[in-house]
Design an enzyme around this catalytic site. Structure first.
Site, PDB file in Angstrom:
ATOM      1  N   ASN A   4      42.074  73.519  -1.162  1.00  0.00           N
ATOM      2  CA  ASN A   4      40.600  74.019  -0.179  1.00  0.00           C
ATOM      3  C   ASN A   4      39.758  74.401  -1.137  1.00  0.00           C
ATOM      4  O   ASN A   4      40.108  75.189  -2.226  1.00  0.00           O
ATOM      5  CB  ASN A   4      41.105  75.471   0.268  1.00  0.00           C
ATOM      6  CG  ASN A   4      40.038  75.326   1.575  1.00  0.00           C
ATOM      7  OD1 ASN A   4      39.399  75.204   0.954  1.00  0.00           O
ATOM      8  ND2 ASN A   4      40.290  76.953   1.507  1.00  0.00           N
ATOM      9  N   TRP A   5      38.488  73.391  -0.948  1.00  0.00           N
ATOM     10  CA  TRP A   5      37.619  73.700  -2.817  1.00  0.00           C
ATOM     11  C   TRP A   5      36.455  74.554  -2.100  1.00  0.00           C
ATOM     12  O   TRP A   5      35.536  73.969  -2.383  1.00  0.00           O
ATOM     13  CB  TRP A   5      37.121  72.093  -2.685  1.00  0.00           C
ATOM     14  CG  TRP A   5      37.698  70.702  -2.973  1.00  0.00           C
ATOM     15  CD1 TRP A   5      39.009  70.652  -3.194  1.00  0.00           C
ATOM     16  CD2 TRP A   5      37.312  69.264  -2.993  1.00  0.00           C
ATOM     17  NE1 TRP A   5      39.626  69.452  -3.414  1.00  0.00           N
ATOM     18  CE2 TRP A   5      38.429  68.672  -3.087  1.00  0.00           C
ATOM     19  CE3 TRP A   5      36.276  68.760  -3.442  1.00  0.00           C
ATOM     20  CZ2 TRP A   5      38.072  67.608  -4.148  1.00  0.00           C
ATOM     21  CZ3 TRP A   5      35.994  67.721  -3.769  1.00  0.00           C
ATOM     22  CH2 TRP A   5      36.775  67.296  -3.871  1.00  0.00           C
ATOM     23  N   LYS A   6      37.162  74.861  -0.953  1.00  0.00           N
ATOM     24  CA  LYS A   6      35.549  76.214  -0.413  1.00  0.00           C
ATOM     25  C   LYS A   6      34.036  75.558  -0.454  1.00  0.00           C
ATOM     26  O   LYS A   6      33.902  73.946  -0.698  1.00  0.00           O
ATOM     27  CB  LYS A   6      35.989  77.224  -1.077  1.00  0.00           C
ATOM     28  CG  LYS A   6      37.337  77.776  -1.277  1.00  0.00           C
ATOM     29  CD  LYS A   6      37.798  78.520  -1.642  1.00  0.00           C
ATOM     30  CE  LYS A   6      39.128  79.292  -1.320  1.00  0.00           C
ATOM     31  NZ  LYS A   6      39.522  80.640  -1.178  1.00  0.00           N
ATOM     32  N   HIS A  89      40.721  80.850   8.079  1.00  0.00           N
ATOM     33  CA  HIS A  89      41.123  81.456   6.684  1.00  0.00           C
ATOM     34  C   HIS A  89      40.555  82.615   6.594  1.00  0.00           C
ATOM     35  O   HIS A  89      39.405  82.802   7.830  1.00  0.00           O
ATOM     36  CB  HIS A  89      40.264  80.117   5.775  1.00  0.00           C
ATOM     37  CG  HIS A  89      40.406  80.734   4.495  1.00  0.00           C
ATOM     38  ND1 HIS A  89      39.441  81.449   3.705  1.00  0.00           N
ATOM     39  CD2 HIS A  89      41.371  79.850   3.842  1.00  0.00           C
ATOM     40  CE1 HIS A  89      40.460  81.111   2.639  1.00  0.00           C
ATOM     41  NE2 HIS A  89      41.008  80.302   2.274  1.00  0.00           N
ATOM     42  N   GLU A  91      38.535  84.124   4.881  1.00  0.00           N
ATOM     43  CA  GLU A  91      36.799  84.148   4.167  1.00  0.00           C
ATOM     44  C   GLU A  91      36.146  83.635   5.941  1.00  0.00           C
ATOM     45  O   GLU A  91      35.155  84.507   5.724  1.00  0.00           O
ATOM     46  CB  GLU A  91      36.887  83.118   2.981  1.00  0.00           C
ATOM     47  CG  GLU A  91      37.230  83.307   2.082  1.00  0.00           C
ATOM     48  CD  GLU A  91      37.943  82.563   1.112  1.00  0.00           C
ATOM     49  OE1 GLU A  91      37.167  81.504   1.457  1.00  0.00           O
ATOM     50  OE2 GLU A  91      37.960  82.907   0.240  1.00  0.00           O
ATOM     51  N   GLU A 160      48.701  83.508   3.817  1.00  0.00           N
ATOM     52  CA  GLU A 160      47.662  83.788   2.391  1.00  0.00           C
ATOM     53  C   GLU A 160      47.156  84.848   2.312  1.00  0.00           C
ATOM     54  O   GLU A 160      46.299  85.612   2.944  1.00  0.00           O
ATOM     55  CB  GLU A 160      46.241  82.677   2.320  1.00  0.00           C
ATOM     56  CG  GLU A 160      46.832  81.576   2.281  1.00  0.00           C
ATOM     57  CD  GLU A 160      44.972  80.483   2.423  1.00  0.00           C
ATOM     58  OE1 GLU A 160      45.238  79.620   0.947  1.00  0.00           O
ATOM     59  OE2 GLU A 160      44.304  80.911   2.663  1.00  0.00           O
ATOM     60  N   GLY A 166      41.708  84.488  -5.046  1.00  0.00           N
ATOM     61  CA  GLY A 166      40.972  83.753  -5.917  1.00  0.00           C
ATOM     62  C   GLY A 166      41.402  85.321  -6.785  1.00  0.00           C
ATOM     63  O   GLY A 166      40.051  85.375  -7.851  1.00  0.00           O
ATOM     64  N   SER A 206      46.067  82.281  -5.541  1.00  0.00           N
ATOM     65  CA  SER A 206      45.954  82.299  -7.454  1.00  0.00           C
ATOM     66  C   SER A 206      46.997  80.963  -6.877  1.00  0.00           C
ATOM     67  O   SER A 206      47.934  81.432  -8.564  1.00  0.00           O
ATOM     68  CB  SER A 206      45.909  83.580  -6.914  1.00  0.00           C
ATOM     69  OG  SER A 206      44.814  84.323  -7.583  1.00  0.00           O
ATOM     70  N   GLY A 227      43.505  76.957  -3.549  1.00  0.00           N
ATOM     71  CA  GLY A 227      41.578  76.995  -3.700  1.00  0.00           C
ATOM     72  C   GLY A 227      41.327  76.868  -5.114  1.00  0.00           C
ATOM     73  O   GLY A 227      41.063  75.662  -5.462  1.00  0.00           O
ATOM     74  N   GLY A 228      40.935  78.003  -5.950  1.00  0.00           N
ATOM     75  CA  GLY A 228      40.006  76.717  -7.344  1.00  0.00           C
ATOM     76  C   GLY A 228      41.130  76.571  -8.213  1.00  0.00           C
ATOM     77  O   GLY A 228      39.866  74.984  -8.788  1.00  0.00           O
TER      78      GLY A 228
END
Ligand code: 13P
Length: 249
Positions: A4-6, A89, A91, A160, A166, A206, A227-228
């Site tokens: 997930n590149w966000k 998600h 977010e 999640e 993150g 993470s 993610g990151g």
């Protein structure tokens, strides 16, 4: 495996990251890999991924097919461009105030559009401290599938925990196992043991090259939503290989 590149990458960066991921991961066996770039780069990514084993997902969509919804993109419009849609998600829930009801509508719309929903659920740090993890996962999961008579095999669920996203602080293996096993238990209660065995349950929060192998060995964890680390091709590839090697993916 999901990346997930966000809200990251310019168009040029996205094109080059897709190229690097193809070089690293195309043809890798034992794991299904989905990348989720930002919406405006999906068409580029679709064209670059054509003929490869990598799949494409959208980070969000709107449940209505079409109409006066300025700024929104519907699941129906995304059909033919992506295979998967991320639904619920944290977010989206936290920053865009998306309710459990909105999550349910998008999950159904995604299936109706012929796409595969990846439903995200997870508790906040406060909910965990108040021993509400199980209740929160149950509420989010049951609300999202409320309209469904059976659980389509295309539905995957990502556990999640919000506090692990993150933060660099992944859930411990026992916390990840606990969350994913709660998800599977709720799916079994609602749709039966066969649906629960078939449903893919991912852990996210993470995940890195350093902890992927350990997470992949957990019995209730079928994969990871990253993610990151999914923005770094070599690290994402290392995580995918760890998953493939464990037999989890
Ligand atoms: P991080 O891997 O950056 O913690 O993000 C996880 C996530 O939110 C994936 O959807």
């Amino acid at each position: 495996m999901g990346g997930n590149w966000k809200m990251n990458t310019t168009r040029a960066e996205a094109r080059s990251l897709v190229g690097e991921l193809l070089a690293e991961l195309d043809g890798l066996r034992g794991v299904d890999i989905v990348i989720l770039p930002p919406a405006p780069w999906l068409a580029d990514a679709h064209d670059l991924l054509a003929g490869s084993t990598l799949r494409l997902g959208a980070q969000h969509a709107h449940w209505e097919r079409a109409g006066a919804y300025t700024g929104a993109v519907s699941a129906h419009q995304l059909a033919g461009v992506v295979d998967h849609v991320l639904v619920g998600h944290s977010e989206r829930r936290r920053l865009f105030h998306e309710s459990d009801g909105a999550t349910a509508r998008l999950l159904s719309a995604t299936l109706e559009a012929g796409l595969s929903p990846l439903l995200a659920v997870g508790e906040t740090a406060g909910e965990r401290e108040a021993s509400e993890t199980g209740a929160v996962l149950r509420r989010q999961l049951l609300a999202a599938v409320e309209g469904l008579e059976r659980l389509d095999g295309r539905v995957a669920v990502a556990y999640e925990p919000v506090w692990a996203i993150g933060s660099g602080e992944s859930a411990t293996p026992s916390q990840a196992e606990e969350g994913c096993s709660i998800v599977r238990r709720v799916v079994a209660e609602r749709f039966g043991p066969e649906a629960a065995a078939r449903c893919r349950v991912l852990y996210g929060g993470s995940v890195s090259a350093a902890n992927a192998a350990e997470l992949a060995l957990l019995p209730s964890v079928d994969g990871a939503l990253v993610g990151g680390a999914s923005l770094r091709a070599a690290e994402f590839a290392a995580i995918c290989r760890a998953l493939a090697a464990s037999g989890a993916g």
